[in-house]
Scaffold this active site. Structure first.
Site, PDB file in Angstrom:
ATOM      1  N   ASP A  30      88.387  44.001  16.865  1.00  0.00           N
ATOM      2  CA  ASP A  30      89.232  42.857  17.196  1.00  0.00           C
ATOM      3  C   ASP A  30      89.902  43.061  18.544  1.00  0.00           C
ATOM      4  OD1 ASP A  30      88.607  41.836  14.826  1.00  0.00           O
ATOM      5  OD2 ASP A  30      90.664  41.654  14.066  1.00  0.00           O
ATOM      6  N   GLU A  32      88.849  44.749  21.075  1.00  0.00           N
ATOM      7  CA  GLU A  32      87.901  44.552  22.166  1.00  0.00           C
ATOM      8  C   GLU A  32      87.660  43.052  22.372  1.00  0.00           C
ATOM      9  OE1 GLU A  32      85.277  45.840  25.165  1.00  0.00           O
ATOM     10  OE2 GLU A  32      87.028  46.671  24.164  1.00  0.00           O
ATOM     11  N   TYR A  33      87.564  42.322  21.257  1.00  0.00           N
ATOM     12  CA  TYR A  33      87.384  40.869  21.336  1.00  0.00           C
ATOM     13  C   TYR A  33      88.568  40.240  22.073  1.00  0.00           C
ATOM     14  CZ  TYR A  33      86.868  36.005  19.962  1.00  0.00           C
ATOM     15  OH  TYR A  33      86.750  34.640  19.994  1.00  0.00           O
ATOM     16  N   LEU A  87      98.843  32.417  13.922  1.00  0.00           N
ATOM     17  CA  LEU A  87      99.979  32.920  14.699  1.00  0.00           C
ATOM     18  C   LEU A  87      99.558  33.144  16.139  1.00  0.00           C
ATOM     19  CD1 LEU A  87     101.438  35.775  12.448  1.00  0.00           C
ATOM     20  CD2 LEU A  87     102.669  33.763  13.219  1.00  0.00           C
ATOM     21  N   GLU A 117     108.105  42.513  10.397  1.00  0.00           N
ATOM     22  CA  GLU A 117     107.333  43.044   9.272  1.00  0.00           C
ATOM     23  C   GLU A 117     105.902  43.318   9.720  1.00  0.00           C
ATOM     24  OE1 GLU A 117     106.205  39.447   6.604  1.00  0.00           O
ATOM     25  OE2 GLU A 117     108.166  39.010   7.436  1.00  0.00           O
ATOM     26  N   LYS A 119     101.922  43.130  10.221  1.00  0.00           N
ATOM     27  CA  LYS A 119     100.882  42.101  10.154  1.00  0.00           C
ATOM     28  C   LYS A 119      99.728  42.739   9.392  1.00  0.00           C
ATOM     29  CE  LYS A 119      98.099  39.059  13.077  1.00  0.00           C
ATOM     30  NZ  LYS A 119      97.075  38.970  12.090  1.00  0.00           N
ATOM     31  N   ASP A 121      96.116  43.174   7.953  1.00  0.00           N
ATOM     32  CA  ASP A 121      94.799  42.776   8.416  1.00  0.00           C
ATOM     33  C   ASP A 121      93.898  42.513   7.212  1.00  0.00           C
ATOM     34  OD1 ASP A 121      92.786  42.228  10.129  1.00  0.00           O
ATOM     35  OD2 ASP A 121      92.302  44.309  10.589  1.00  0.00           O
ATOM     36  N   ARG A 140      92.489  30.108   3.343  1.00  0.00           N
ATOM     37  CA  ARG A 140      93.051  29.235   4.380  1.00  0.00           C
ATOM     38  C   ARG A 140      92.159  28.009   4.610  1.00  0.00           C
ATOM     39  NH1 ARG A 140      95.781  30.915   8.786  1.00  0.00           N
ATOM     40  NH2 ARG A 140      94.899  32.993   8.539  1.00  0.00           N
ATOM     41  N   GLU A 177      98.293  38.036   1.770  1.00  0.00           N
ATOM     42  CA  GLU A 177      97.061  38.571   2.312  1.00  0.00           C
ATOM     43  C   GLU A 177      96.376  39.410   1.232  1.00  0.00           C
ATOM     44  OE1 GLU A 177      95.774  38.135   6.429  1.00  0.00           O
ATOM     45  OE2 GLU A 177      97.488  37.348   5.358  1.00  0.00           O
ATOM     46  N   TYR A 229     104.134  37.539   1.702  1.00  0.00           N
ATOM     47  CA  TYR A 229     105.207  37.573   2.696  1.00  0.00           C
ATOM     48  C   TYR A 229     105.775  36.195   3.044  1.00  0.00           C
ATOM     49  CZ  TYR A 229     100.927  36.547   5.163  1.00  0.00           C
ATOM     50  OH  TYR A 229      99.727  36.001   5.503  1.00  0.00           O
ATOM     51  N   LYS A 294     109.552  36.926  13.118  1.00  0.00           N
ATOM     52  CA  LYS A 294     109.848  35.531  12.759  1.00  0.00           C
ATOM     53  C   LYS A 294     111.340  35.269  12.934  1.00  0.00           C
ATOM     54  CE  LYS A 294     106.554  36.084   8.972  1.00  0.00           C
ATOM     55  NZ  LYS A 294     106.337  36.210   7.556  1.00  0.00           N
ATOM     56  N   LYS A 318     100.476  42.558  18.600  1.00  0.00           N
ATOM     57  CA  LYS A 318      99.374  43.369  18.068  1.00  0.00           C
ATOM     58  C   LYS A 318      99.391  44.761  18.689  1.00  0.00           C
ATOM     59  CE  LYS A 318      95.665  40.670  17.091  1.00  0.00           C
ATOM     60  NZ  LYS A 318      94.569  40.689  16.216  1.00  0.00           N
ATOM     61  N   CYS A 412      57.484  54.723  16.211  1.00  0.00           N
ATOM     62  CA  CYS A 412      58.398  55.129  15.137  1.00  0.00           C
ATOM     63  C   CYS A 412      58.739  56.612  15.294  1.00  0.00           C
ATOM     64  CB  CYS A 412      57.724  54.879  13.788  1.00  0.00           C
ATOM     65  SG  CYS A 412      58.677  55.564  12.419  1.00  0.00           S
ATOM     66  N   CYS A 415      56.803  58.387  12.049  1.00  0.00           N
ATOM     67  CA  CYS A 415      55.339  58.449  11.865  1.00  0.00           C
ATOM     68  C   CYS A 415      54.563  58.076  13.127  1.00  0.00           C
ATOM     69  CB  CYS A 415      54.934  57.547  10.705  1.00  0.00           C
ATOM     70  SG  CYS A 415      55.175  55.802  11.077  1.00  0.00           S
ATOM     71  N   CYS A 430      59.320  49.649  11.948  1.00  0.00           N
ATOM     72  CA  CYS A 430      58.073  50.396  11.811  1.00  0.00           C
ATOM     73  C   CYS A 430      57.246  49.657  10.763  1.00  0.00           C
ATOM     74  CB  CYS A 430      58.385  51.818  11.355  1.00  0.00           C
ATOM     75  SG  CYS A 430      56.921  52.674  10.762  1.00  0.00           S
ATOM     76  N   CYS A 435      55.080  55.289   6.035  1.00  0.00           N
ATOM     77  CA  CYS A 435      55.956  56.108   6.881  1.00  0.00           C
ATOM     78  C   CYS A 435      56.896  56.907   5.965  1.00  0.00           C
ATOM     79  CB  CYS A 435      56.750  55.175   7.800  1.00  0.00           C
ATOM     80  SG  CYS A 435      58.127  55.959   8.621  1.00  0.00           S
TER      81      CYS A 435
HETATM   82  S1  IVH Z   1     103.523  34.705   8.674  1.00  0.00           S
HETATM   83  C1  IVH Z   1     102.567  30.026   9.909  1.00  0.00           C
HETATM   84  N1  IVH Z   1     103.448  37.230   8.174  1.00  0.00           N
HETATM   85  O1  IVH Z   1      98.033  36.679  10.112  1.00  0.00           O
HETATM   86  C2  IVH Z   1     101.968  31.354   9.890  1.00  0.00           C
HETATM   87  N2  IVH Z   1     101.404  36.122   8.601  1.00  0.00           N
HETATM   88  O2  IVH Z   1      96.763  35.948  12.605  1.00  0.00           O
HETATM   89  C3  IVH Z   1     102.974  32.349   9.469  1.00  0.00           C
HETATM   90  N3  IVH Z   1      99.435  37.587   8.445  1.00  0.00           N
HETATM   91  O3  IVH Z   1      97.952  33.250   9.503  1.00  0.00           O
HETATM   92  C4  IVH Z   1     102.322  33.540   9.023  1.00  0.00           C
HETATM   93  N4  IVH Z   1     100.510  39.417   7.935  1.00  0.00           N
HETATM   94  O4  IVH Z   1      97.327  34.957   7.550  1.00  0.00           O
HETATM   95  C5  IVH Z   1     102.730  36.143   8.472  1.00  0.00           C
HETATM   96  N5  IVH Z   1     103.529  39.496   7.684  1.00  0.00           N
HETATM   97  C6  IVH Z   1     102.820  38.409   7.964  1.00  0.00           C
HETATM   98  C7  IVH Z   1     101.434  38.444   8.083  1.00  0.00           C
HETATM   99  C8  IVH Z   1     100.744  37.279   8.408  1.00  0.00           C
HETATM  100  C9  IVH Z   1      99.325  38.883   8.151  1.00  0.00           C
HETATM  101  C10 IVH Z   1      98.290  36.710   8.738  1.00  0.00           C
HETATM  102  C11 IVH Z   1      98.453  35.278   8.302  1.00  0.00           C
HETATM  103  C12 IVH Z   1      98.433  34.531   9.608  1.00  0.00           C
HETATM  104  C13 IVH Z   1      97.555  35.414  10.434  1.00  0.00           C
HETATM  105  C14 IVH Z   1      97.636  35.134  11.893  1.00  0.00           C
END
Ligand code: IVH
Length: 674
Positions: A30, A32-33, A87, A117, A119, A121, A140, A177, A229, A294, A318, A412, A415, A430, A435
């Site tokens: 992610d 790298e993306y 987000l 808090e 995030k 994954d 979602r 999540e 959350y 937030k 991030k 190959c 073989c 192959c 083989c």
């Molecule tokens: S709050 C209105 N809190 O990350 C969106 N999201 O990349 C408020 N996510 O859409 C989201 N941990 O699916 C919130 N502690 C956290 C989170 C979190 C992971 C996810 C969530 C969000 C996505 C965005």
């Protein structure tokens, strides 16, 4: 930055979107993306006079296919009352401080507090509770409506199904999540490796695949977890005034919540919490790729409002994933059971995010070419989704002058047969079915737990059988003699007897396991069960026409064609004839005529078992004619409960289902054997 670089980046981003969303197989992390995306976005407008690049923004949504949407036609849809937004995210400290400045301006004040808090994954989910009972779990989807995946996450023990608290709102959407722990991810990938199946790139992909399985029983065999959350809709609407109160209540109601939750009264304090979180995030049980910051007050959140995609009151900061430099010592080419060649980088061992990394998949020939990786290069490695090491690229300054482009071999590595590449496929293959590496792969797959589950027949033994005893196909396994085995390394009287015994035992395995073990392209356990159910015996399957096969629900055209191909090959038919002669079970048992000791008995397994893995216990029950389900119902005959049993045990008690300890279960099995 030149225009051609921008075009190149645009193409690359599209390719990566496709790899990620369409095929579920990202080839870069992610991070790298995000880096590529940021590079794309830094292009100067003057260099894009034709406005080719849509306001200089590349969003996944602007790609050709509908990447922002996870909905599948096989699932029921459920509309979110409050949409699920994404987000805004950044990797840059300054962006975070700018976010604070923007908010201060919008709110015309700087005396507000933030919550910080992790995030997580994982895969976003919205849980709807009506009068305290969980009614739906929804993905979602497109943000407005998602897929109903309730059945696939019901087995998550920590997920409250009914909340008794009087304080609980009459109706609420709780956001969270779903994720998978590292150990479970490794376990499943190890099993897939043994079964010759493609590996999942990271736990999030595997989680996404699991919540979208069509068979909830299959989903229940993968241990998912959840953390919540956030809040969507709630009744009564004014029940909470801020995020921190809501978060405390989630905990009180018994939901698994985040491990780190801080309130900060200034942007500097918030930054301090983010840095603190980054230091401890590896100790959490879920993968974390950043911090979410937030506005604490719901009233201020409302005032700040949302854009069409994301709230203005929150941001994700991030974390960069750790990277290391190391030497690319060699590129090994592995030949899979289907002949596909996978290049694997051999690296000088290097410590990276908690483990020592010495190998990394290079995916395919195009990937090596695209990254221009050469043996002897100093390369940069990073863990994708913090788990699987990826080679990001090489360091130009450190490239040796005499280094040469890597030439993907034309023959190959096992073989020497000339490799082929089929239209539309990334892998070179192959084509020689004899083989040795392919033969080994096919035998390993056949013997694996997901197929015939032959004890004592692992990779090392199979390698010797092929190399030293010239075993060429599945039928050769059944004519091995003790004398032959005694010639192999590590074999003595007892081990030879044990292996011969396990091979003999496999003759009695369920018919679907045999079909699965044949390793027909695209045919896994579900399709095998379907085939044996429909055709009942091997001749029925061999003689089925392609049209007949593809007309079956659950067997697509691709599968039908590969089944038909497999059974049209003379060598496969000969092998099956030999296996029939050896006495393998090549028919579906008719449960009326051939009654097994546990026929029509339904079991549920819960808690941890000492003498078995749950998979093995399930196999045992199946082999005795019983059925294993993932949830307790009035049709369940026995619940086998080990230590740590929770809600299933409660439910079994309520429904008067007979509860067995592991010892009692062992006795039943013993009795049926005698
Ligand atoms: S709050 C209105 N809190 O990350 C969106 N999201 O990349 C408020 N996510 O859409 C989201 N941990 O699916 C919130 N502690 C956290 C989170 C979190 C992971 C996810 C969530 C969000 C996505 C965005």
């Amino acid at each position: 930055m030149s225009k051609s670089r921008k075009l190149e980046l645009h193409k690359l981003l599209k390719l990566h979107d496709e790899a990620y969303y369409r095929y579920g197989k990202p080839t870069i992390s992610d991070q790298e993306y995000d880096r590529l995306k940021r590079e794309f976005e830094t292009i100067d407008q003057d260099e894009d006079p034709l406005g080719l690049f849509d306001d200089n923004i590349y969003t996944k949504e602007s790609s050709d296919f509908n990447v922002g949407d996870d909905r599948l036609k096989e699932f029921l849809s459920h509309a979110h009352i409050v949409p699920m937004l994404s987000l805004d995210n950044t990797y840059d400290r300054k962006d975070f401080f700018d976010f604070d400045k923007r908010l201060s301006k919008t709110l015309q004040s700087s005396s507000f507090s933030y919550t910080i808090e992790p995030k997580i994954d994982g895969v976003a989910v919205s849980l709807t509770y009506d009068n305290g009972a969980l009614s739906t779990a929804t993905t979602r989807g497109n943000g407005v409506e998602g897929d109903v995946i309730t059945q696939n996450i019901m087995h998550i023990h920590e997920l409250p199904k009914v909340i008794k608290s009087k304080e609980f709102p009459s109706a609420i959407e709780i956001r969270g999540e779903i994720y998978m722990g590292h150990e479970e991810f490794y376990r499943i990938n190890e099993e897939r490796k043994k079964n010759g199946l493609d590996l999942y790139a990271n736990p999030r992909n595997l989680t996404a695949g699991t919540v979208k399985l069509l068979d909830p029983k299959e989903a229940s065999q993968r241990q998912l977890k959840i953390v919540v959350y956030g809040m969507g809709a709630i009744e009564p609407e004014d029940r909470f005034s801020c995020q921190s109160d809501f978060s405390n209540s989630l905990k009180d109601w018994g939901f698994p919540t985040v491990d780190f939750f801080e309130i900060a009264n200034s942007v500097n304090d918030a930054w301090g919490s983010i840095c603190q979180l980054e230091k401890i995030r590896n100790s959490f049980s879920y993968p974390t790729d950043g911090a979410v910051i937030k506005l604490n007050s719901f009233a201020l959140q409302k005032l700040a409002g949302n854009t069409s995609k994301a709230p203005r009151w929150a941001i994700a900061y991030k974390f960069e994933s750790e990277r290391q430099q190391t030497l690319l010592e060699a590129i090994e080419l592995q030949v899979g059971r289907t002949g596909a060649i996978t290049p694997v980088a051999h690296l000088k061992p290097v410590q990276l995010a908690g483990t020592i990394v010495s190998r990394a998949s290079l995916h395919n020939a195009d990937e090596i070419k695209r990254k221009d990786l050469r043996i002897g290069d100093t390369v940069v490695v990073e863990k994708a989704g913090e788990i699987i090491p990826q080679v990001i690229g090489f360091i130009e300054k450190l490239r040796q002058k005499e280094s040469q482009s890597y030439k993907f071999p034309v023959n190959c590595p096992c073989c020497r047969t000339r490799l082929e590449r089929h239209v539309g496929e990334a892998a070179w293959r192959c084509p020689n079915l004899d083989c040795n590496d392919q033969v080994k792969g096919r035998l390993e797959y056949y013997a694996s737990r997901g197929c015939m589950n032959i004890d004592n027949l692992g990779e090392a033994v199979i390698s010797q059988l092929v190399e030293k005893l010239n075993v060429k196909n599945l039928a050769d396994l059944y004519i091995l003699s003790k004398g032959q085995l005694l010639k192999l390394d590590g074999f003595a009287e007892k081990s030879a007897d044990n292996l011969l015994n396990s091979i003999q035992q496999s003759k009695k395995a369920l018919f679907w396991r045999f079909i699965c073990g044949l390793g027909i392209k695209h045919v896994g356990s579900s399709a095998s069960k379907l085939l044996v159910n429909k055709f009942r015996n091997i001749d029925g399957i061999i003689n089925a026409t392609e049209e007949h096969l593809s007309a079956l629900e659950g067997i697509g055209e691709k599968m039908a064609s590969s089944i038909h191909d497999f059974f049209s090959k003379e060598e496969n038919l000969q092998m099956i004839a030999l296996l029939k002669y050896e006495g393998l079970n090549l028919k579906e048992l008719d449960s009326n005529k051939e009654k097994l000791p546990l026929t029509r008995k339904s079991f549920v397994l819960t808690g941890s078992l000492v003498n078995f893995t749950r998979d093995n216990a399930a196999l045992k029950i199946e082999s005795l004619g019983g059925k294993v389900s993932s949830s307790v119902s009035k049709n369940t005959n026995f619940l086998v409960a080990g230590p740590g049993a929770g809600s299933k045990l409660e439910k079994a008690k309520q429904l008067n289902v007979e509860i067995l300890t592991e010892e009692e279960f062992l006795n039943i099995i013993k009795d049926t054997n005698s």
